[in-house]
Design an enzyme around this catalytic site. Structure first.
Site, PDB file in Angstrom:
ATOM      1  N   HIS A 105       0.851  -1.190   0.000  1.00 23.53           N
ATOM      2  CA  HIS A 105       0.000   0.000   0.000  1.00 23.53           C
ATOM      3  C   HIS A 105       0.882   1.235   0.000  1.00 23.53           C
ATOM      4  O   HIS A 105       1.932   1.234   0.638  1.00 23.53           O
ATOM      5  CB  HIS A 105      -0.911   0.012   1.241  1.00 23.53           C
ATOM      6  CG  HIS A 105      -2.051   0.950   1.122  1.00 23.53           C
ATOM      7  ND1 HIS A 105      -1.946   2.287   1.428  1.00 23.53           N
ATOM      8  CD2 HIS A 105      -3.319   0.761   0.682  1.00 23.53           C
ATOM      9  CE1 HIS A 105      -3.100   2.862   1.201  1.00 23.53           C
ATOM     10  NE2 HIS A 105      -3.958   1.973   0.736  1.00 23.53           N
ATOM     11  N   ASP A 154      -7.962  -5.540   0.141  1.00 25.69           N
ATOM     12  CA  ASP A 154      -8.489  -6.420  -0.908  1.00 25.69           C
ATOM     13  C   ASP A 154      -8.096  -7.893  -0.747  1.00 25.69           C
ATOM     14  O   ASP A 154      -8.567  -8.732  -1.503  1.00 25.69           O
ATOM     15  CB  ASP A 154      -7.997  -5.930  -2.280  1.00 25.69           C
ATOM     16  CG  ASP A 154      -8.563  -4.562  -2.615  1.00 25.69           C
ATOM     17  OD1 ASP A 154      -9.767  -4.375  -2.427  1.00 25.69           O
ATOM     18  OD2 ASP A 154      -7.795  -3.683  -3.037  1.00 25.69           O
TER      19      ASP A 154
HETATM   20  N1  CMC Z   1       4.180  -7.604  -4.804  1.00 25.33           N
HETATM   21  C1  CMC Z   1       5.524  -7.550  -4.992  1.00 25.33           C
HETATM   22  N2  CMC Z   1       6.274  -6.442  -4.808  1.00 25.33           N
HETATM   23  C2  CMC Z   1       5.632  -5.332  -4.433  1.00 25.33           C
HETATM   24  C3  CMC Z   1       4.237  -5.299  -4.226  1.00 25.33           C
HETATM   25  C4  CMC Z   1       3.512  -6.500  -4.426  1.00 25.33           C
HETATM   26  N3  CMC Z   1       2.191  -6.526  -4.227  1.00 25.33           N
HETATM   27  N4  CMC Z   1       3.863  -4.060  -3.862  1.00 25.33           N
HETATM   28  C5  CMC Z   1       4.980  -3.322  -3.844  1.00 25.33           C
HETATM   29  N5  CMC Z   1       6.048  -4.088  -4.176  1.00 25.33           N
HETATM   30  C6  CMC Z   1       7.461  -3.653  -4.209  1.00 25.33           C
HETATM   31  C7  CMC Z   1       7.772  -2.861  -5.479  1.00 25.33           C
HETATM   32  O1  CMC Z   1       8.208  -3.716  -6.513  1.00 25.33           O
HETATM   33  C8  CMC Z   1       8.844  -1.929  -4.992  1.00 25.33           C
HETATM   34  O2  CMC Z   1      10.052  -2.680  -4.900  1.00 25.33           O
HETATM   35  P1  CMC Z   1      11.489  -1.937  -5.154  1.00 25.33           P
HETATM   36  O3  CMC Z   1      11.610  -0.944  -4.057  1.00 25.33           O
HETATM   37  O4  CMC Z   1      12.461  -3.036  -5.094  1.00 25.33           O
HETATM   38  O5  CMC Z   1      11.370  -1.314  -6.517  1.00 25.33           O
HETATM   39  C9  CMC Z   1       8.417  -1.619  -3.549  1.00 25.33           C
HETATM   40  O6  CMC Z   1       7.654  -2.756  -3.121  1.00 25.33           O
HETATM   41  C10 CMC Z   1       7.566  -0.357  -3.404  1.00 25.33           C
HETATM   42  O7  CMC Z   1       6.454  -0.501  -4.309  1.00 25.33           O
HETATM   43  P2  CMC Z   1       5.843   0.675  -5.177  1.00 25.33           P
HETATM   44  O8  CMC Z   1       5.198   0.090  -6.376  1.00 25.33           O
HETATM   45  O9  CMC Z   1       6.883   1.737  -5.379  1.00 25.33           O
HETATM   46  O10 CMC Z   1       4.768   1.244  -4.147  1.00 25.33           O
HETATM   47  P3  CMC Z   1       3.522   2.143  -4.483  1.00 25.33           P
HETATM   48  O11 CMC Z   1       3.185   2.853  -3.246  1.00 25.33           O
HETATM   49  O12 CMC Z   1       3.782   2.979  -5.695  1.00 25.33           O
HETATM   50  O13 CMC Z   1       2.373   1.071  -4.870  1.00 25.33           O
HETATM   51  C11 CMC Z   1       0.603  -0.475  -4.688  1.00 25.33           C
HETATM   52  C12 CMC Z   1       1.372   0.663  -4.008  1.00 25.33           C
HETATM   53  C13 CMC Z   1      -0.653  -0.767  -3.858  1.00 25.33           C
HETATM   54  C14 CMC Z   1       0.159  -0.030  -6.090  1.00 25.33           C
HETATM   55  C15 CMC Z   1       1.499  -1.740  -4.767  1.00 25.33           C
HETATM   56  O14 CMC Z   1       1.844  -2.156  -3.477  1.00 25.33           O
HETATM   57  C16 CMC Z   1       0.834  -2.885  -5.530  1.00 25.33           C
HETATM   58  O15 CMC Z   1       0.939  -2.947  -6.754  1.00 25.33           O
HETATM   59  N6  CMC Z   1       0.120  -3.829  -4.833  1.00 25.33           N
HETATM   60  C17 CMC Z   1      -0.618  -4.866  -5.501  1.00 25.33           C
HETATM   61  C18 CMC Z   1      -1.969  -4.323  -5.977  1.00 25.33           C
HETATM   62  C19 CMC Z   1      -2.949  -4.138  -4.828  1.00 25.33           C
HETATM   63  O16 CMC Z   1      -3.118  -4.992  -3.994  1.00 25.33           O
HETATM   64  N7  CMC Z   1      -3.635  -2.972  -4.820  1.00 25.33           N
HETATM   65  C20 CMC Z   1      -4.631  -2.643  -3.812  1.00 25.33           C
HETATM   66  C21 CMC Z   1      -4.219  -1.474  -2.968  1.00 25.33           C
HETATM   67  S1  CMC Z   1      -5.207  -1.306  -1.449  1.00 25.33           S
HETATM   68  C22 CMC Z   1      -6.807  -0.940  -1.984  1.00 25.33           C
HETATM   69  C23 CMC Z   1      -6.943   0.412  -2.559  1.00 25.33           C
HETATM   70  O17 CMC Z   1      -7.019   1.387  -1.827  1.00 25.33           O
HETATM   71  O18 CMC Z   1      -6.983   0.528  -3.780  1.00 25.33           O
END
Ligand code: CMC
Length: 434
Positions: A311, A368
């Site tokens: 998140h 989720d």
């Molecule tokens: N699986 C594997 N690696 C992950 C995941 C995941 N679900 N989420 C984040 N990471 C890693 C990402 O690869 C990055 O690694 P590095 O630092 O080595 O590059 C690090 O963690 C930080 O991730 P980010 O993508 O920069 O973080 P963000 O804040 O931009 O993204 C997110 C947040 C929710 C989009 C992401 O965690 C994700 O894609 N999760 C899976 C989709 C999901 O479950 N979404 C629902 C969110 S909660 C409900 C809502 O409010 O929508």
């Protein structure tokens, strides 16, 4: 703006020249550099793709402490609200700033019931969609279509007029959501009943049919209320920011909410609840071990991510996920359902939480991760999960749209960019282009 700068500003020095940057402090002690006049003063702009370090407004609706895993609406904790309120009480709280008393709650329920029908001409729209159309398409299109049937709120609208439009939308979205499901399975629409509460009505419109009655179990109604409450608002998430962005152009409420629904649909946001179940089904079907799945999620060359994990704000366990997990256990137990997908999810969570990759990045289950398993047990088809998220999020979206409207300092959302394209080219006439 209600926030006042603290005494000592920050100082920015660029090429020997200094600029004082006021520091604002919010009600919880969080501090922000007030860079509103930065460009005017210095010619510089801020670069922050994805707004990871940028606040775009003041808000008094919802507070999230991502480090501690806390969420509250208007000062009330999500745990208290889920345990003690119905969804419509929480909707009232978000919209009006206070919990309703008995009289207010009764009046609000009556209004919701009175406006639950949609214009009969609109029901013909549903027939135009092809078989299997995703209900999120229908939901978004129907919401924007409401503005053709019901008067838009004028900029000068008084509070009563505003309340009427808002209540109308809250009530009708539930009907549209259920109708979009009935359309997708080719069954006749079930109309709302004035005798039923908000969640009872929704379950009845979804699951009863002209040939079979649906027994509205109180424990399912309670779970439905709780599931909608944990989705009700989450400050400046992608879909709410979209509602505000569209609202900042003074587009009408229906247009802004319709855009919010589209933003919610993406699998990184609300669409994750559908993506989680599809992922769990794939793991179960292919007999993959939790270790194999986690390796895949950690592999940077693989686009796969562990859906329902991570998140932007929470760097600890999402409090909504804790509640969702509890609801999931309760419902499966009450319904006497043994879902192998729950075992897959539990194993994945156990292994991920103990894995240094997930620990270092503070990745925990989000809202989720467990909701889909509950929806599945309750009988909702997978394509409806994000619609349920939208139904829950609606009062939050509306509350933010109202807050934006009332904020005299709000400007049109118009970010800047850093241009990296061609600088200058000589024009080539069509006949001379290669
Ligand atoms: N699986 C594997 N690696 C992950 C995941 C995941 N679900 N989420 C984040 N990471 C890693 C990402 O690869 C990055 O690694 P590095 O630092 O080595 O590059 C690090 O963690 C930080 O991730 P980010 O993508 O920069 O973080 P963000 O804040 O931009 O993204 C997110 C947040 C929710 C989009 C992401 O965690 C994700 O894609 N999760 C899976 C989709 C999901 O479950 N979404 C629902 C969110 S909660 C409900 C809502 O409010 O929508």
């Amino acid at each position: 703006m209600s926030l006042k700068p603290i005494d000592k500003p920050a100082e920015l020095t660029v090429e020997g020249k200094s600029y004082a940057i006021p520091i604002l402090q919010d009600a919880m002690g969080n501090r922000a550099l007030d860079i509103r006049t930065l460009r005017k003063d210095s010619g510089l702009i801020a670069f922050d793709p994805g707004f990871a370090s940028t606040a775009v407004c003041e808000s008094s609706i919802t507070y999230v402490d991502g480090e501690k895993g806390l969420l509250s609406h208007r000062g009330y904790s999500i745990e208290d609200l889920t345990e003690n309120c119905t969804f419509i009480e929480v909707a009232y709280l978000l919209l009006h700033g206070v919990l309703p008393n008995r009289v207010q709650r009764e009046k609000f329920s009556q209004l919701l019931n009175r406006h639950s029908m949609i214009h009969e001409d609109m029901s013909t729209f549903f027939r135009g969609y092809p078989e299997g159309a995703h209900p999120m398409v229908v939901l978004s299109a129907m919401v924007v279509s409401l503005s053709a049937f019901y008067p838009e709120i004028e900029q000068s609208a008084d509070r009563e007029e505003l309340d009427m439009t808002v209540t109308r939308l809250l009530s009708k979205l539930r009907t549209i959501a259920a109708f979009s499901y009935k359309k997708s399975v080719g069954e006749p629409f079930v109309y709302p009943s004035q005798k039923l509460s908000y969640c009872e009505n929704f379950l009845n419109m979804m699951f009863s049919s002209p040939v079979s009655d649906y027994k509205i179990e109180p424990y399912l109604v309670k779970a439905m209320n709780q599931l909608l409450i944990i989705h009700a608002d989450h400050e400046q998430n992608a879909s709410t920011a979209t509602v505000r962005q569209v609202g900042s152009t003074r587009a009408n409420l229906y247009a802004a909410i319709s855009a919010g629904i589209c933003a919610l649909w993406g699998p990184l946001h609300g669409g994750a609840n559908q993506a989680v179940i599809e992922m769990l089904q794939m793991i179960h079907r292919d007999g993959l071990s939790a270790e194999t799945v986690l390796e895949k999620a950690k592999n940077k060359a693989d686009p796969f991510r562990l859906m329902g994990f991570g998140h932007r704000i929470y760097k600890s366990y999402d409090p909504r996920a804790k509640i969702a997990k509890k609801i999931c256990y309760t419902i499966l137990d009450k319904m006497n359902v043994q879902d192998p997908l729950l075992d897959v999810a539990i194993k994945l969570e156990e292994k991920a939480i103990a894995d240094p990759y997930f620990q270092d990045r503070h990745l925990y289950p989000n809202v989720d991760f467990y909701t889909g398993i509950t929806y599945r047990a309750m009988g909702f088809p997978t394509a409806m999960y994000t619609v349920l998220f939208a139904l829950g999020r609606l009062p939050g979206w509306i509350a933010h749209w109202l807050e934006l409207r009332q904020d005299a300092d709000q400007k049109i959302y118009r970010p800047r960019q850093l241009y990296v394209g061609a600088t200058q080219q000589n024009f080539v006439p069509l006949e001379k282009r290669p």
